[in-house]
Write a protein that holds these residues in place. Structure first.
Motif, PDB file in Angstrom:
ATOM      1  N   TRP A 403     -27.243 -58.055 -28.261  1.00 53.67           N
ATOM      2  CA  TRP A 403     -28.632 -58.498 -28.178  1.00 53.67           C
ATOM      3  C   TRP A 403     -28.632 -59.916 -27.622  1.00 53.67           C
ATOM      4  O   TRP A 403     -27.616 -60.607 -27.622  1.00 53.67           O
ATOM      5  N   ALA A 404     -29.796 -60.336 -27.099  1.00 55.18           N
ATOM      6  CA  ALA A 404     -29.903 -61.682 -26.542  1.00 55.18           C
ATOM      7  C   ALA A 404     -31.351 -62.148 -26.652  1.00 55.18           C
ATOM      8  O   ALA A 404     -32.295 -61.347 -26.613  1.00 55.18           O
ATOM      9  N   VAL A 405     -31.510 -63.448 -26.809  1.00 58.73           N
ATOM     10  CA  VAL A 405     -32.820 -64.092 -26.763  1.00 58.73           C
ATOM     11  C   VAL A 405     -32.895 -64.849 -25.442  1.00 58.73           C
ATOM     12  O   VAL A 405     -32.021 -65.660 -25.134  1.00 58.73           O
ATOM     13  N   LEU A 406     -33.928 -64.545 -24.642  1.00 55.47           N
ATOM     14  CA  LEU A 406     -34.089 -65.155 -23.331  1.00 55.47           C
ATOM     15  C   LEU A 406     -35.295 -66.078 -23.315  1.00 55.47           C
ATOM     16  O   LEU A 406     -36.295 -65.811 -23.986  1.00 55.47           O
ATOM     17  N   ASP A 407     -35.180 -67.168 -22.556  1.00 51.18           N
ATOM     18  CA  ASP A 407     -36.371 -67.949 -22.232  1.00 51.18           C
ATOM     19  C   ASP A 407     -36.400 -68.148 -20.728  1.00 51.18           C
ATOM     20  O   ASP A 407     -35.724 -67.433 -19.986  1.00 51.18           O
ATOM     21  N   GLY A 408     -37.184 -69.106 -20.261  1.00 51.66           N
ATOM     22  CA  GLY A 408     -37.336 -69.280 -18.828  1.00 51.66           C
ATOM     23  C   GLY A 408     -36.076 -69.697 -18.104  1.00 51.66           C
ATOM     24  O   GLY A 408     -36.013 -69.627 -16.876  1.00 51.66           O
ATOM     25  N   THR A 409     -35.043 -70.119 -18.846  1.00 56.93           N
ATOM     26  CA  THR A 409     -33.806 -70.568 -18.200  1.00 56.93           C
ATOM     27  C   THR A 409     -32.684 -69.556 -18.321  1.00 56.93           C
ATOM     28  O   THR A 409     -31.625 -69.760 -17.751  1.00 56.93           O
ATOM     29  N   GLY A 410     -32.885 -68.451 -19.047  1.00 60.19           N
ATOM     30  CA  GLY A 410     -31.850 -67.441 -19.204  1.00 60.19           C
ATOM     31  C   GLY A 410     -31.558 -67.173 -20.666  1.00 60.19           C
ATOM     32  O   GLY A 410     -32.440 -67.254 -21.528  1.00 60.19           O
ATOM     33  N   VAL A 411     -30.298 -66.855 -20.975  1.00 66.69           N
ATOM     34  CA  VAL A 411     -29.890 -66.521 -22.340  1.00 66.69           C
ATOM     35  C   VAL A 411     -29.745 -67.801 -23.162  1.00 66.69           C
ATOM     36  O   VAL A 411     -29.004 -68.697 -22.792  1.00 66.69           O
ATOM     37  N   ILE A 412     -30.468 -67.882 -24.279  1.00 67.66           N
ATOM     38  CA  ILE A 412     -30.357 -69.047 -25.156  1.00 67.66           C
ATOM     39  C   ILE A 412     -29.663 -68.699 -26.472  1.00 67.66           C
ATOM     40  O   ILE A 412     -29.297 -69.579 -27.233  1.00 67.66           O
ATOM     41  N   GLU A 413     -29.477 -67.391 -26.737  1.00 59.97           N
ATOM     42  CA  GLU A 413     -28.773 -66.968 -27.944  1.00 59.97           C
ATOM     43  C   GLU A 413     -28.297 -65.544 -27.720  1.00 59.97           C
ATOM     44  O   GLU A 413     -28.991 -64.726 -27.120  1.00 59.97           O
ATOM     45  N   GLY A 414     -27.108 -65.246 -28.229  1.00 65.06           N
ATOM     46  CA  GLY A 414     -26.591 -63.892 -28.105  1.00 65.06           C
ATOM     47  C   GLY A 414     -25.918 -63.655 -26.760  1.00 65.06           C
ATOM     48  O   GLY A 414     -25.413 -64.563 -26.115  1.00 65.06           O
ATOM     49  N   GLY A 415     -25.893 -62.373 -26.332  1.00 67.45           N
ATOM     50  CA  GLY A 415     -25.296 -62.020 -25.051  1.00 67.45           C
ATOM     51  C   GLY A 415     -23.778 -62.113 -25.066  1.00 67.45           C
ATOM     52  O   GLY A 415     -23.168 -62.476 -24.063  1.00 67.45           O
ATOM     53  N   TRP A 416     -23.137 -61.728 -26.188  1.00 69.79           N
ATOM     54  CA  TRP A 416     -21.690 -61.895 -26.307  1.00 69.79           C
ATOM     55  C   TRP A 416     -20.938 -60.990 -25.334  1.00 69.79           C
ATOM     56  O   TRP A 416     -19.947 -61.407 -24.739  1.00 69.79           O
ATOM     57  N   THR A 417     -21.364 -59.741 -25.179  1.00 69.23           N
ATOM     58  CA  THR A 417     -20.656 -58.848 -24.250  1.00 69.23           C
ATOM     59  C   THR A 417     -20.775 -59.343 -22.817  1.00 69.23           C
ATOM     60  O   THR A 417     -19.835 -59.226 -22.031  1.00 69.23           O
ATOM     61  N   GLN A 418     -21.938 -59.904 -22.478  1.00 68.14           N
ATOM     62  CA  GLN A 418     -22.107 -60.428 -21.126  1.00 68.14           C
ATOM     63  C   GLN A 418     -21.196 -61.633 -20.897  1.00 68.14           C
ATOM     64  O   GLN A 418     -20.655 -61.822 -19.806  1.00 68.14           O
ATOM     65  N   ALA A 419     -21.005 -62.439 -21.944  1.00 69.81           N
ATOM     66  CA  ALA A 419     -20.100 -63.583 -21.810  1.00 69.81           C
ATOM     67  C   ALA A 419     -18.681 -63.117 -21.527  1.00 69.81           C
ATOM     68  O   ALA A 419     -17.946 -63.740 -20.740  1.00 69.81           O
ATOM     69  N   VAL A 420     -18.262 -62.018 -22.154  1.00 70.74           N
ATOM     70  CA  VAL A 420     -16.930 -61.471 -21.882  1.00 70.74           C
ATOM     71  C   VAL A 420     -16.835 -61.034 -20.428  1.00 70.74           C
ATOM     72  O   VAL A 420     -15.843 -61.302 -19.736  1.00 70.74           O
ATOM     73  N   LEU A 421     -17.868 -60.351 -19.944  1.00 70.46           N
ATOM     74  CA  LEU A 421     -17.873 -59.903 -18.551  1.00 70.46           C
ATOM     75  C   LEU A 421     -17.851 -61.096 -17.603  1.00 70.46           C
ATOM     76  O   LEU A 421     -17.115 -61.117 -16.602  1.00 70.46           O
ATOM     77  N   ASP A 422     -18.658 -62.103 -17.898  1.00 71.89           N
ATOM     78  CA  ASP A 422     -18.726 -63.278 -17.013  1.00 71.89           C
ATOM     79  C   ASP A 422     -17.390 -64.007 -16.983  1.00 71.89           C
ATOM     80  O   ASP A 422     -17.072 -64.673 -15.988  1.00 71.89           O
ATOM     81  N   ALA A 423     -16.630 -63.897 -18.072  1.00 71.15           N
ATOM     82  CA  ALA A 423     -15.326 -64.552 -18.114  1.00 71.15           C
ATOM     83  C   ALA A 423     -14.244 -63.732 -17.397  1.00 71.15           C
ATOM     84  O   ALA A 423     -13.102 -64.153 -17.305  1.00 71.15           O
ATOM     85  N   GLY A 424     -14.632 -62.556 -16.926  1.00 69.66           N
ATOM     86  CA  GLY A 424     -13.687 -61.717 -16.191  1.00 69.66           C
ATOM     87  C   GLY A 424     -12.792 -60.879 -17.050  1.00 69.66           C
ATOM     88  O   GLY A 424     -11.802 -60.324 -16.570  1.00 69.66           O
ATOM     89  N   GLU A 425     -13.114 -60.759 -18.345  1.00 71.59           N
ATOM     90  CA  GLU A 425     -12.267 -59.986 -19.250  1.00 71.59           C
ATOM     91  C   GLU A 425     -12.769 -58.545 -19.336  1.00 71.59           C
ATOM     92  O   GLU A 425     -13.246 -58.087 -20.356  1.00 71.59           O
ATOM     93  N   HIS A 426     -12.680 -57.837 -18.240  1.00 73.84           N
ATOM     94  CA  HIS A 426     -13.149 -56.460 -18.208  1.00 73.84           C
ATOM     95  C   HIS A 426     -12.169 -55.561 -18.953  1.00 73.84           C
ATOM     96  O   HIS A 426     -10.950 -55.729 -18.849  1.00 73.84           O
ATOM     97  N   PRO A 427     -12.663 -54.615 -19.698  1.00 76.96           N
ATOM     98  CA  PRO A 427     -11.773 -53.735 -20.450  1.00 76.96           C
ATOM     99  C   PRO A 427     -10.988 -52.818 -19.523  1.00 76.96           C
ATOM    100  O   PRO A 427     -11.411 -52.517 -18.422  1.00 76.96           O
ATOM    101  N   THR A 428      -9.865 -52.381 -19.991  1.00 78.57           N
ATOM    102  CA  THR A 428      -9.036 -51.474 -19.211  1.00 78.57           C
ATOM    103  C   THR A 428      -9.573 -50.060 -19.339  1.00 78.57           C
ATOM    104  O   THR A 428      -9.773 -49.551 -20.444  1.00 78.57           O
ATOM    105  N   PRO A 429      -9.813 -49.325 -18.230  1.00 82.27           N
ATOM    106  CA  PRO A 429     -10.303 -47.951 -18.322  1.00 82.27           C
ATOM    107  C   PRO A 429      -9.296 -47.050 -19.014  1.00 82.27           C
ATOM    108  O   PRO A 429      -8.093 -47.239 -18.844  1.00 82.27           O
TER     109      PRO A 429
END
Length: 429
Positions: A403-429
């Motif tokens: 889950w995530a809380v968004l405001d006019g600038t983007g994610v202000i709380e939450g979004g943990w899975t997206q942070a993993v993706l943004d860090a390039g830590e994609h899971p192995t298929p």
């Protein structure tokens, strides 16, 4: 003036005026000049000097009037725009109003607004009272009014000067701005916005106001005030525009620009306002609401849809566990209305697919029971053709992975899975 299909000529008013009120019980004991002098070193020196200069000129007047001589201020509207019970009580007890009025030519800087607000805030501070911004029908405590004034470089947060109210009709939500006329520009409006975009579209409107206001003031930069300023028919809005309008330029992401078509909607009633309407570009297929939803998905790219995992890795498993552990708390805050103002709560959940679950985001409309979430899809799903941007969805809480809380600038709380993706830590298929 050259008129083409690429630009829209918008009329320029001959002059602009600002009016601020300070309700007082009895008569002020400190002179206006002394109150303004006390602001030295507390606001940007160019603004302080401007306030003193206009106070000594015919461009500004400061009068003390019995409250009965001024049209009644509507308490219901003031409350709707944020007035507290304490502020309304002080208004009811007031015997006089200090009326600060200023006038100036269209252009930048808006000297009439900056100087009048500074003077009114100084007076309000000296009497322990409040400022009433007549244009916005807003109560401002002196500290808030002073913080809204420009810094040494002339920068402001546009959200301190332009409101974005909305109402509902049969076609969706109707958004307008309230504050662009301070600067001579017509107010903006958008009609047919899907209900789930309440907070997101308010931010888009603010970003569009920032972009168009910049074009507007550029057109007024000459020595002579023109009769018209030509604004682009296709206005572009970016995440940077939104972030700057909210005073957070360092937080903007490299989002793709969104195009919005500008149309002049003149009022048929002479007492009503004309608007500049924001619409999808010509030739856009489908309803306008779908375009607005796609525009929000582009501008708030901190949440990416259509993410697939066949087997989560350690980092992703931890991210999902962290998100799920906070689900009860964020639901309680959502139901109690305790999330930040102008924010939107979204959840990521799994849809079954041939290659494993597909994870998509949805904006939450209601969450009456812990197990069941009602919302609107924030993305198009590949595995389920019925899940499209703007379509209603019902989500089982057991299927939520983030889950995530968004405001006019983007994610202000939450979004943990997206942070993993943004860090390039994609899971192995």
């Amino acid at each position: 003036m050259l008129i083409t299909d690429d630009f829209l000529p918008v009329p320029v008013p001959e002059s602009l005026s600002a009016t601020y009120l300070v309700p007082v019980e009895g008569l002020p004991k400190v002179s206006t000049k002394s109150a303004v002098a006390a602001l030295a070193g507390r606001i940007a020196e160019p603004v302080h000097g401007l306030a003193k200069q206009m106070l000594d000129s015919p461009l500004m007047s400061v009068d003390v009037r019995p409250i009965g001589e001024f049209p009644e201020l509507p308490p219901d509207l003031l409350a709707a725009f944020g007035a507290s019970e304490t502020q309304l009580d002080r208004l009811a007890a007031a015997t006089h109003l200090v009326v600060v009025q200023a006038e100036y030519r269209p252009g930048w800087p808006p000297a009439h607004e900056w100087a009048a607000r500074a003077v009114a805030a100084a007076v309000a501070e000296s009497v322990g009272g409040d400022v009433v911004d007549v244009f916005g029908l807003q109560f401002l405590d002196p500290a808030t009014a002073l913080r809204s004034l420009p810094d040494d470089t002339g920068r402001i947060r546009l959200v301190d000067w332009v409101l974005v109210p909305y109402s509902s009709d049969a076609e969706g939500l109707w958004f307008t701005t309230k504050g662009l006329r301070r600067f001579g520009l017509l107010e903006l409006q958008t009609q047919g916005v899907p209900d789930h975009l309440t907070r997101a579209w308010g931010a888009v409107m603010t970003g569009a106001a920032r972009r168009l206001l910049r074009d507007w003031t550029d057109g007024l930069s000459g020595e002579e005030v023109p009769a018209f300023v030509q604004l682009p028919v296709l206005a572009t809005v970016t995440g940077h525009d939104i972030a700057v309008a909210y005073g957070n330029p360092e937080q903007h992401g490299a989002t793709a620009p969104v195009l919005l078509r500008l149309e002049l909607d003149p009022a048929t009633d002479p007492d009503a306002d004309s608007f500049l309407s924001l619409r999808p570009p010509e030739g856009h297929p489908g309803p306008a609401g779908r375009y607005f939803a796609a525009a929000c998905a582009t501008l708030f790219a901190g949440i990416q849809p259509d993410v697939r995992y066949a087997r989560p890795g350690d980092a992703m498993s931890k991210a999902i566990a962290t998100a799920r552990s906070g689900l009860d708390d964020v639901r309680a805050r959502f139901v109690a209305g305790q999330l930040p103002r102008e924010s939107q709560l979204v959840v990521k959940y799994g849809l079954p697919g041939e290659d494993g679950p597909e994870y998509v985001w949805a904006g939450i409309s209601s969450w009456d029971t812990p197990e069941r979430i009602v919302g609107v899809s924030a993305s198009d799903a590949t595995s389920d053709p019925t899940v499209r941007i703007g379509s209603p969805v019902v989500v089982e809480a057991a299927d939520v992975v983030d889950w995530a809380v968004l405001d006019g600038t983007g994610v202000i709380e939450g979004g943990w899975t997206q942070a993993v993706l943004d860090a390039g830590e994609h899971p192995t298929p």
